[in-house]
Design a protein around this motif. Structure first.
Motif, short mmCIF file in Angstrom:
data_model
loop_
_atom_site.label_atom_id
_atom_site.label_comp_id
_atom_site.label_asym_id
_atom_site.label_seq_id
_atom_site.Cartn_x
_atom_site.Cartn_y
_atom_site.Cartn_z
N THR A 21 0.83 -1.21 0.00
CA THR A 21 0.00 0.00 0.00
C THR A 21 0.86 1.25 0.00
OG1 THR A 21 -1.77 -1.17 1.20
CG2 THR A 21 -1.81 1.25 1.24
N TYR A 34 2.45 1.75 -3.55
CA TYR A 34 1.53 2.30 -4.55
C TYR A 34 1.13 3.73 -4.22
CZ TYR A 34 0.98 -2.16 -6.95
OH TYR A 34 1.20 -3.30 -7.68
N SER A 35 1.00 4.02 -2.94
CA SER A 35 0.63 5.38 -2.54
C SER A 35 1.71 6.38 -2.93
CB SER A 35 0.38 5.43 -1.03
OG SER A 35 0.05 6.73 -0.62
N SER A 36 2.96 6.03 -2.66
CA SER A 36 4.06 6.93 -3.01
C SER A 36 4.22 7.06 -4.52
CB SER A 36 5.37 6.44 -2.39
OG SER A 36 5.72 5.16 -2.89
N SER A 65 1.40 9.26 -5.80
CA SER A 65 1.67 10.65 -5.44
C SER A 65 2.71 11.26 -6.37
CB SER A 65 2.14 10.74 -3.99
OG SER A 65 1.13 10.30 -3.11
N TYR A 71 -3.36 2.99 -10.21
CA TYR A 71 -2.25 2.05 -10.29
C TYR A 71 -1.63 2.00 -11.69
CZ TYR A 71 -4.43 0.20 -6.02
OH TYR A 71 -4.98 0.07 -4.77
N VAL A 82 -9.80 3.89 -4.62
CA VAL A 82 -8.40 3.55 -4.39
C VAL A 82 -7.69 3.17 -5.68
CG1 VAL A 82 -8.87 2.77 -2.03
CG2 VAL A 82 -8.94 1.13 -3.91
#
Length: 358
Positions: free
Chosen positions: A48, A51-53, A56, A198, A195
């Protein structure tokens, strides 16, 4: 009490020893499961965070000051149009003036779900993307400095030098930077307000990226992967994207929310980023299939096969979308596991709008 009916001390000792061993085994098993659970949770958090970084970084404001993926409400509303293809009129034929595809260059290619079985080999002649012929625009005129005469102003043709330079960066995302860490990246999928944000990768098979991040790091979350039989430029009739159904809702874990009409109305479109340009995708179907028997299509053999696929998708979707879907449109299919019955797969299907946004 007779001596024969009295419990023997040795027998009682064996029973106690057996109970103690069973308790010890149960405690060991619980400890192992606990360790595995903790490790799985840590791995999930790592995925998580990765993928978040990454998302961003890809959303970072470019030098022009525009936010990648930003669109006006009027553009979003314009994506949904009245269509002859609806749940009530799914049996209607396509308009007569619809251009037909040459069936001689078509072939049925079927991809089994999520790499669980061998996939058919690709035909040698892959379908190429149909591109609109560029017409030379009529010359425009403008006034001369004296304001008395009008001089012709030449408009550069789309494939001239200036546009050739612009072709180097057609996407809002920097795919050159993305591929430095994710060499198999072929695109990016985003659904605003969810969410799903990706990268899309395509490997040599449908197995590796089920348990690896796009940079090759082992992780149970895996990646959003394009089926290996698809053309990497999204030129097939149907491009299939596989993703895990994570309990946390990550990856494609919330995809089955499209069972609800309210969720669809809140998220009616997807955004597809590719090195060749960025596209809006208008969602028109969401339904369950049996992954053991469902044939994932990538190229239809003809209009009849397309119509059969479309009618079935629309009839199984619990809501109706005003999206004009016709033979010749490129479709994007998102697929994930579901658990109402064995081998269930949940699909969300959308139409890739022909003109990419610049």
């Amino acid at each position: 009490m007779n001596e024969e009916t009295k419990p023997r001390p040795k027998r009682r000792g064996k029973i106690r020893l057996g109970v103690a061993l069973m308790l010890a085994l149960c405690l060991c098993a619980a400890a192992c499961l606990g360790c595995l659970g903790v490790m799985g949770l840590l791995e999930q958090r790592e995925g998580t965070a990765y993928y978040s970084s990454l998302a961003s970084a890809m959303r970072a404001e470019p030098e022009t000051g525009a936010t990648p993926g930003e669109r006006t409400p009027s553009q979003s509303e314009a994506l949904l149009q009245r269509t002859p293809w609806s749940a009530a009129s799914a049996d209607e034929a396509a308009p007569e003036n619809e251009a037909e595809k040459p069936e001689a260059s078509k072939a049925n290619r079927l991809a089994p779900p999520d790499g669980t079985a061998a996939l058919q080999e690709e035909p040698e002649n892959r379908k190429e993307s149909e591109r609109k012929a560029t017409a030379s625009p009529a010359p425009q005129t403008s006034e001369s400095p004296e304001g008395r005469e009008k001089m012709p102003v030449e408009i550069a043709a789309p494939l001239r030098e200036a546009d050739e330079e612009r072709k180097a960066n057609l996407s809002e995302l920097d795919f050159e930077a993305l591929r430095a860490d994710c060499p198999d990246a072929v695109g990016w999928i985003r659904i605003e307000g969810t969410v799903i944000d990706y990268p899309i990768v395509q490997g040599e098979d449908n197995i590796f990226y089920l348990k690896h991040l796009p940079d090759g790091t082992p992780n149970a979350a895996g990646s959003i992967l394009m089926d290996r039989v698809n053309a990497p430029d999204f030129s097939d009739d149907v491009t299939i994207l596989h993703g895990h159904h994570m309990r946390s809702g990550a990856m494609f874990g919330d995809l089955d929310e499209y069972k609800r009409e309210a969720y669809y109305l809140a998220h009616p479109t997807m955004r597809l980023f590719t090195p060749d340009g960025d596209y809006d995708v208008a969602i028109f179907a969401a339904y369950s299939v049996d992954g053991a028997t469902f044939a994932y299509p990538t190229v239809f053999s003809g209009e009849e096969g397309f119509t059969e696929f479309l009618n079935r998708a629309l009839s199984r979707t619990p809501w109706s979308a005003d999206v004009d879907v016709r033979y010749g449109d490129r479709l994007l299919m998102l697929s994930t596991c579901a658990y109402a019955y064995e081998n269930e797969r949940f699909l969300v299907v959308g139409k890739i709008l022909d003109e990419p946004e610049e």
